[in-house]
Motif scaffolding. Structure first.
Motif: not given
Length: 223
Positions: A71-73, A76-77, A84-89
């Motif tokens: 999930x960290x990777x 970052x992707x 940003x919305x996907x990164x937050x999720x």
């Protein structure tokens, strides 16, 4: 219910006190040893299950840690793609996996503490078991010795010994009687050795008598 109702009862028990109170110490030792051996089997089985549970929890943690890294990777992707919305999720999911891993790690810590206590208690139980077995061996040896002594005492105090001694005395009397009969047959009989001894004694007396006569005759002549 056995002698001990719980494992801790065995660990905290004082074997000396138990034996002092027992009406039959030998039987008590056998029961203690049996109870300890049965408990050891149960505790080792429980320890094996606990260790298996720990290994399973460790596999779960490894998967959760992999999820955290995944999930960290992904977060970052998503940021690299300006999502940003996907990164937050992704970060939320990573946190969920991390929280689960922490809970499982706490369970493993509890299991480690439980296993450590079991190992310590098993070590104590093994020491007590060795002590009980040593006492059992000593008691059996003492029992055998005392039993043998008791049999000897019974034999000494019985009439069999007196009867045996009486028989010995009777046999001795019979032998004395036989010897007396043999000696009675020899009375008045001279052996060849006895006759030669008498001849030698007679010669000695004759010589002494001749010497005495010569001495007396010489005295008369001188007078």
């Amino acid at each position: 219910m056995g002698i001990f109702s719980r494992f801790s009862d065995i660990i905290n028990s004082n074997i000396n006190a138990l034996l002092d109170k027992a009406e039959d110490p030998e039987k008590m030792v056998r029961l203690i040893i049996q109870e300890m051996e049965d408990t050891l089997v149960e505790v080792r089985s429980s320890s094996a299950k606990t260790i298996a549970e720990k290994k399973e929890l460790q596999r779960i943690i490894n998967r959760l840690q992999e999820d955290v890294a995944d999930w960290q990777a992904k977060a970052e992707l998503a940021l690299s793609k300006e999502r940003e919305d996907l990164a937050r999720s992704a970060l939320i999911e990573r946190q969920k996996s991390a929280d689960k891993a922490d809970l499982v790690a706490a369970d493993i810590a509890n299991l480690d503490e439980h296993i450590s206590k079991l190992q310590s208690e098993v070590s104590q139980l093994q020491e007590k078991l060795a002590d009980a077995k040593a006492r059992q061996k000593a008691m059996l040896m003492r029992h055998s010795t005392v039993t043998s002594r008791l049999e000897v005492k019974k034999t000494l105090d019985s009439n069999r010994i007196n009867d045996a001694m009486y028989k010995f005395e009777r046999y001795e009397q019979k032998i004395d009687s036989l010897e007396a009969q043999v000696e009675s047959y020899d009375i008045g009989k001279k052996s060849l050795q006895d006759e030669f001894a008498e001849l030698a004694a007679q010669d000695k007396i004759d010589n002494e008598l001749a010497a005495l006569k010569a001495k007396v005759n010489k005295q008369d002549t001188d007078a």
